[in-house]
Design a protein around this motif. Structure first.
Motif, PDB file in Angstrom:
ATOM      1  N   GLU A 189      -7.008   2.467  10.464  1.00  0.00           N
ATOM      2  CA  GLU A 189      -6.632   1.199   9.859  1.00  0.00           C
ATOM      3  C   GLU A 189      -5.884   1.336   8.530  1.00  0.00           C
ATOM      4  OE1 GLU A 189     -10.345  -0.842   9.562  1.00  0.00           O
ATOM      5  OE2 GLU A 189     -10.195  -1.665  11.582  1.00  0.00           O
ATOM      6  N   VAL A 190      -6.022   2.478   7.861  1.00  0.00           N
ATOM      7  CA  VAL A 190      -5.458   2.583   6.511  1.00  0.00           C
ATOM      8  C   VAL A 190      -4.431   3.717   6.385  1.00  0.00           C
ATOM      9  CG1 VAL A 190      -5.987   2.920   4.064  1.00  0.00           C
ATOM     10  CG2 VAL A 190      -7.569   1.615   5.509  1.00  0.00           C
ATOM     11  N   PHE A 191      -4.806   4.941   6.784  1.00  0.00           N
ATOM     12  CA  PHE A 191      -3.910   6.075   6.553  1.00  0.00           C
ATOM     13  C   PHE A 191      -3.961   7.050   7.725  1.00  0.00           C
ATOM     14  CE2 PHE A 191      -3.128  10.404   4.905  1.00  0.00           C
ATOM     15  CZ  PHE A 191      -1.818  10.235   4.480  1.00  0.00           C
ATOM     16  N   PHE A 192      -2.767   7.410   8.212  1.00  0.00           N
ATOM     17  CA  PHE A 192      -2.643   8.364   9.310  1.00  0.00           C
ATOM     18  C   PHE A 192      -1.888   9.587   8.821  1.00  0.00           C
ATOM     19  CE2 PHE A 192      -0.280  10.190  12.900  1.00  0.00           C
ATOM     20  CZ  PHE A 192      -1.319  10.435  13.788  1.00  0.00           C
TER      21      PHE A 192
ATOM     22  N   LYS B 129       5.375  13.001   4.430  1.00  0.00           N
ATOM     23  CA  LYS B 129       5.870  12.448   5.689  1.00  0.00           C
ATOM     24  C   LYS B 129       4.986  11.291   6.148  1.00  0.00           C
ATOM     25  CE  LYS B 129       6.645  13.823  10.531  1.00  0.00           C
ATOM     26  NZ  LYS B 129       6.529  14.956  11.492  1.00  0.00           N
ATOM     27  N   GLY B 130       3.684  11.477   6.015  1.00  0.00           N
ATOM     28  CA  GLY B 130       2.755  10.433   6.452  1.00  0.00           C
ATOM     29  C   GLY B 130       2.918   9.153   5.657  1.00  0.00           C
ATOM     30  N   ILE B 131       3.035   9.261   4.336  1.00  0.00           N
ATOM     31  CA  ILE B 131       3.191   8.075   3.491  1.00  0.00           C
ATOM     32  C   ILE B 131       4.540   7.411   3.735  1.00  0.00           C
ATOM     33  CG2 ILE B 131       3.432   7.286   1.101  1.00  0.00           C
ATOM     34  CD1 ILE B 131       1.337   9.389   0.320  1.00  0.00           C
TER      35      ILE B 131
ATOM     36  N   LEU C 256       0.814  -1.212   0.000  1.00  0.00           N
ATOM     37  CA  LEU C 256       0.000   0.000   0.000  1.00  0.00           C
ATOM     38  C   LEU C 256       0.846   1.260   0.000  1.00  0.00           C
ATOM     39  CD1 LEU C 256      -2.768   1.405   0.207  1.00  0.00           C
ATOM     40  CD2 LEU C 256      -2.556   1.240   2.697  1.00  0.00           C
ATOM     41  N   ASN C 257       1.891   1.298   0.842  1.00  0.00           N
ATOM     42  CA  ASN C 257       2.702   2.513   0.932  1.00  0.00           C
ATOM     43  C   ASN C 257       3.352   2.865  -0.399  1.00  0.00           C
ATOM     44  OD1 ASN C 257       1.995   2.551   3.570  1.00  0.00           O
ATOM     45  ND2 ASN C 257       4.068   2.375   4.400  1.00  0.00           N
ATOM     46  N   GLN C 258       3.855   1.851  -1.113  1.00  0.00           N
ATOM     47  CA  GLN C 258       4.458   2.111  -2.426  1.00  0.00           C
ATOM     48  C   GLN C 258       3.420   2.650  -3.395  1.00  0.00           C
ATOM     49  OE1 GLN C 258       4.868  -0.545  -0.587  1.00  0.00           O
ATOM     50  NE2 GLN C 258       7.066  -0.896  -0.323  1.00  0.00           N
ATOM     51  N   LYS C 259       2.219   2.105  -3.328  1.00  0.00           N
ATOM     52  CA  LYS C 259       1.146   2.575  -4.200  1.00  0.00           C
ATOM     53  C   LYS C 259       0.781   4.021  -3.882  1.00  0.00           C
ATOM     54  CE  LYS C 259      -3.629   1.526  -5.515  1.00  0.00           C
ATOM     55  NZ  LYS C 259      -4.785   0.627  -5.294  1.00  0.00           N
TER      56      LYS C 259
END
Length: 343
Positions: free
Chosen positions: A140-143, A121-123, A96-99
């Protein structure tokens, strides 16, 4: 039996008897305080082993097995056990992070890196953020880092939209009541969704589901749908945006859970709010009120329940996701691009 075997057996018994006698004599000769101390230590050790054994985490059932159980009961889940490959909660994986980083780069090439520092920074550090967050708040997905965190928000956080929703309370309520009449003809009318709960019934009627408009449902609530277009901070273009009517029957408990992100605040406009109903966010309870909006951050651990009687009727709210007031305009545009439905 051979004579040698009997002699050996007799010798073994004599040795065991001597050992027991020696042990008893040692206890008699030992200081009473020492014996009590040893006994207490043994009891504490046994208790510790039992306690540690109970604290081991229970194995969780896989998502697939949970879905099989839900399907057997004819249930569709609203937030965890989802089969849809487009679900923002269920489709994320190790890549997910790479995407997300690829989507951010694509956005920056088209527009600008200006104002993207916090998202970048978040990603970049998403894994660390999600793993190190205190258990009270774990999206659960993105902070998105550096946003003020609080379970509930004041009405002034999104004053324009709150006041607009409250002015149109009767309009939304009337369209809900028209929809709800269909429940007298069948258990779950078309357009409604049954959600998995440990007790009771929780059904939802989505106008916007994870950033995607549901045309058939919107045609049944035309004035409510048009109202969404008048809201200034409604999330309507990314997977974190939802708008729906949520109905809890008496005796319903929604399992404690976390929302997918902290970039939004969830707004509940009370349509029908009998006594015995509560929302608990981050351990803090609040009650709904008819015609009033309640704003909260659903990335905090939260639950809701209806402990009223059958005569009280259901608890009904109109739910819509609004932008967190501290997410800047440039960040909203970028997040709409990065988390666009189907991207």
């Amino acid at each position: 039996m051979s004579l040698e075997w009997l002699v050996a057996w007799s010798w073994s018994l004599d040795g065991l008897r001597d050992c027991i006698a020696t042990g008893i004599q040692s206890v008699r000769d030992c200081d009473t305080t020492a014996v009590v101390t040893v006994a207490c230590l043994l009891v504490l050790f046994v208790w510790y082993c039992y306690h540690v054994g109970r604290e081991q985490p229970r194995p969780y059932a896989s998502v697939n097995s949970l879905m099989q159980g839900a399907d057997a009961n004819g249930l569709q889940n609203g937030y965890v056990y989802c089969q849809s490959p487009e679900c923002v909660r269920c489709a994320h994986n190790e890549g997910l992070n790479q995407k997300l980083y690829h989507n951010l780069q694509e956005y920056a090439k088209r527009y600008s890196w200006s104002g993207m520092g916090r998202i970048h920074k978040g990603i970049r550090e998403q894994g660390r953020y999600l793993n190190s967050r205190p258990s009270i708040q774990k999206p659960e997905v993105f902070f998105l880092p550096d946003l003020p965190t609080t379970p509930y928000f004041s009405r002034d956080a999104q004053k324009h939209d709150v006041e607009l929703l409250e002015r149109n309370f009767q309009t939304i309520l009337c369209e809900f009541e028209t929809l709800y009449k269909a429940f007298s003809n069948c258990s779950l009318p078309q357009g409604w969704k049954m959600n998995s709960t440990p007790s009771g019934e929780w059904v939802t009627f989505y106008l916007v589901n994870q950033g995607v408009c549901v045309p058939r449902n919107c045609r049944k609530c035309p004035r409510t749908y048009r109202l969404l277009g008048s809201l200034r901070t409604c999330i309507g273009n990314n997977v974190f945006g939802n708008a729906c009517i949520s109905v809890l029957s008496p005796g319903t408990v929604i399992t404690e859970h976390y929302g997918p992100t902290n970039i939004r605040i969830r707004c509940h406009l009370g349509l029908k709010t009998p006594s015995g109903c509560e929302l608990v966010v981050g351990g803090e309870p609040q009650c709904w009120a008819e015609g009033r909006c309640l704003l909260f951050d659903d990335s905090f651990l939260h639950t809701a329940f209806h402990e009223g009687s059958a005569e009280d009727g259901p608890r009904v709210v109109f739910m819509v996701d609004l932008w967190h007031p501290n997410v800047a305009a440039a960040e909203r545009q970028a997040l709409d691009f990065i988390f666009a439905p189907g991207r």
